[in-house]
Design a protein around this motif. Structure first.
Motif, PDB file in Angstrom:
ATOM      1  N   LEU A  14       0.742  -1.001  -0.031  1.00  0.00           N
ATOM      2  CA  LEU A  14       0.191  -0.584   0.152  1.00  0.00           C
ATOM      3  C   LEU A  14       0.883   1.127  -0.043  1.00  0.00           C
ATOM      4  N   ASP A  15       0.702   2.111  -0.915  1.00  0.00           N
ATOM      5  CA  ASP A  15       1.478   3.639  -0.696  1.00  0.00           C
ATOM      6  C   ASP A  15       0.609   4.766  -0.103  1.00  0.00           C
ATOM      7  N   THR A  16       0.949   4.948   1.065  1.00  0.00           N
ATOM      8  CA  THR A  16       0.782   5.483   1.602  1.00  0.00           C
ATOM      9  C   THR A  16       0.871   6.935   1.222  1.00  0.00           C
ATOM     10  N   GLY A  17       1.494   7.225  -0.047  1.00  0.00           N
ATOM     11  CA  GLY A  17       1.233   8.793   0.362  1.00  0.00           C
ATOM     12  C   GLY A  17       0.738   9.618  -0.559  1.00  0.00           C
ATOM     13  N   VAL A  18       0.055   8.119  -1.631  1.00  0.00           N
ATOM     14  CA  VAL A  18      -0.908   8.159  -2.040  1.00  0.00           C
ATOM     15  C   VAL A  18      -2.270   7.769  -2.227  1.00  0.00           C
ATOM     16  N   GLY A  19      -2.600   7.005  -0.571  1.00  0.00           N
ATOM     17  CA  GLY A  19      -3.460   6.410  -0.506  1.00  0.00           C
ATOM     18  C   GLY A  19      -4.037   5.377  -1.586  1.00  0.00           C
ATOM     19  N   PRO A  21      -3.287   1.221  -3.233  1.00  0.00           N
ATOM     20  CA  PRO A  21      -2.085   0.211  -3.284  1.00  0.00           C
ATOM     21  C   PRO A  21      -1.145   0.579  -4.051  1.00  0.00           C
ATOM     22  N   ALA A  22      -0.500  -0.318  -4.101  1.00  0.00           N
ATOM     23  CA  ALA A  22       1.080   0.025  -5.369  1.00  0.00           C
ATOM     24  C   ALA A  22       1.109  -1.447  -6.310  1.00  0.00           C
ATOM     25  N   ALA A  48       5.225  -9.785  -9.222  1.00  0.00           N
ATOM     26  CA  ALA A  48       4.850  -8.192  -9.233  1.00  0.00           C
ATOM     27  C   ALA A  48       3.281  -8.218  -9.122  1.00  0.00           C
ATOM     28  N   THR A  49       3.226  -7.201  -8.183  1.00  0.00           N
ATOM     29  CA  THR A  49       1.805  -6.886  -7.251  1.00  0.00           C
ATOM     30  C   THR A  49       0.630  -6.782  -8.367  1.00  0.00           C
ATOM     31  N   ASP A  50      -0.552  -6.759  -7.732  1.00  0.00           N
ATOM     32  CA  ASP A  50      -2.276  -6.148  -9.351  1.00  0.00           C
ATOM     33  C   ASP A  50      -2.090  -5.100  -8.755  1.00  0.00           C
ATOM     34  N   ALA A  51      -3.311  -5.334  -9.774  1.00  0.00           N
ATOM     35  CA  ALA A  51      -3.215  -3.849  -9.544  1.00  0.00           C
ATOM     36  C   ALA A  51      -4.424  -3.584  -8.130  1.00  0.00           C
ATOM     37  N   ASP A  52      -4.582  -3.979  -7.249  1.00  0.00           N
ATOM     38  CA  ASP A  52      -4.843  -3.749  -5.616  1.00  0.00           C
ATOM     39  C   ASP A  52      -3.970  -4.039  -4.323  1.00  0.00           C
ATOM     40  N   GLY A  53      -2.589  -4.437  -5.791  1.00  0.00           N
ATOM     41  CA  GLY A  53      -1.372  -4.471  -5.062  1.00  0.00           C
ATOM     42  C   GLY A  53      -1.146  -5.479  -3.841  1.00  0.00           C
ATOM     43  N   ARG A  54      -1.416  -6.502  -4.284  1.00  0.00           N
ATOM     44  CA  ARG A  54      -1.955  -7.981  -3.933  1.00  0.00           C
ATOM     45  C   ARG A  54      -0.443  -8.822  -4.566  1.00  0.00           C
ATOM     46  N   ARG A  78       6.191   4.939  -8.917  1.00  0.00           N
ATOM     47  CA  ARG A  78       5.579   5.995  -9.463  1.00  0.00           C
ATOM     48  C   ARG A  78       6.204   6.381 -10.278  1.00  0.00           C
ATOM     49  N   GLU A  79       5.320   6.813 -11.007  1.00  0.00           N
ATOM     50  CA  GLU A  79       6.307   7.580 -11.782  1.00  0.00           C
ATOM     51  C   GLU A  79       6.890   9.062 -12.002  1.00  0.00           C
ATOM     52  N   GLY A  80       8.706   8.693 -12.225  1.00  0.00           N
ATOM     53  CA  GLY A  80       9.499  10.078 -11.983  1.00  0.00           C
ATOM     54  C   GLY A  80      10.029   8.967 -11.084  1.00  0.00           C
ATOM     55  N   GLY A  81       9.823   7.870 -10.046  1.00  0.00           N
ATOM     56  CA  GLY A  81      10.567   7.582  -9.527  1.00  0.00           C
ATOM     57  C   GLY A  81      10.508   8.342  -8.074  1.00  0.00           C
ATOM     58  N   GLY A  82      11.833   8.665  -7.508  1.00  0.00           N
ATOM     59  CA  GLY A  82      11.928   9.633  -6.521  1.00  0.00           C
ATOM     60  C   GLY A  82      11.879   8.954  -4.761  1.00  0.00           C
ATOM     61  N   ASP A  83      11.253   7.792  -4.921  1.00  0.00           N
ATOM     62  CA  ASP A  83      11.517   7.183  -3.951  1.00  0.00           C
ATOM     63  C   ASP A  83      12.742   6.727  -3.207  1.00  0.00           C
TER      64      ASP A  83
END
Length: 117
Positions: A14-19, A21-22, A48-54, A78-83
């Motif tokens: 889960l991407d908590t930065g955007v709320g 799933p990753a 790889a994780t699916d559309a629900d991040g699982r 994420r687009e552009g990376g940056g993590d």
């Protein structure tokens, strides 16, 4: 699915930065057997994780596995990376016959993991 002599693993990112799933996060599952010193890791596959991040279709761990490792390539989702954390490796002890759900909560400058249900 686990048996009495094996264990099973699933994960959820889960991407908590955007709320949300990753999705499409590359995940590698590895295992190592119990033994003296540090036994070598055996890669069980890349997923790889699916559309629900699982990532629920991971194979059962081999009989005799003492530790499992999930490696997440978190800098790719994420687009552009940056993590700040481009990779996260989680190593955990396993018990035969049990299921281990290991969610990753990912933010831009931190992450946490836990044993889920």
């Amino acid at each position: 699915m686990s048996t009495e002599t094996t264990a099973s693993v699933s994960t959820h990112v889960l991407d908590t930065g955007v709320g949300r799933p990753a999705a499409a996060v590359p995940v590698r599952l590895s295992a190592r057997a119990a033994g003296p010193g540090d036994a070598p890791w055996t890669v069980l596959g890349d997923f790889a994780t699916d559309a629900d991040g699982r990532c629920a279709d991971l194979p059962p761990l081999p009989e005799g596995t003492a530790h499992a490792r999930l490696e997440f390539r978190t800098g790719t989702h994420r687009e552009g990376g940056g993590d700040f954390f481009p990779e996260v490796a989680v190593v955990f002890a396993v018990v035969p016959g049990e299921h281990f759900h290991v969610p990753l909560l990912l933010g831009p400058f931190g992450y946490s993991v836990y044993r889920g249900s």
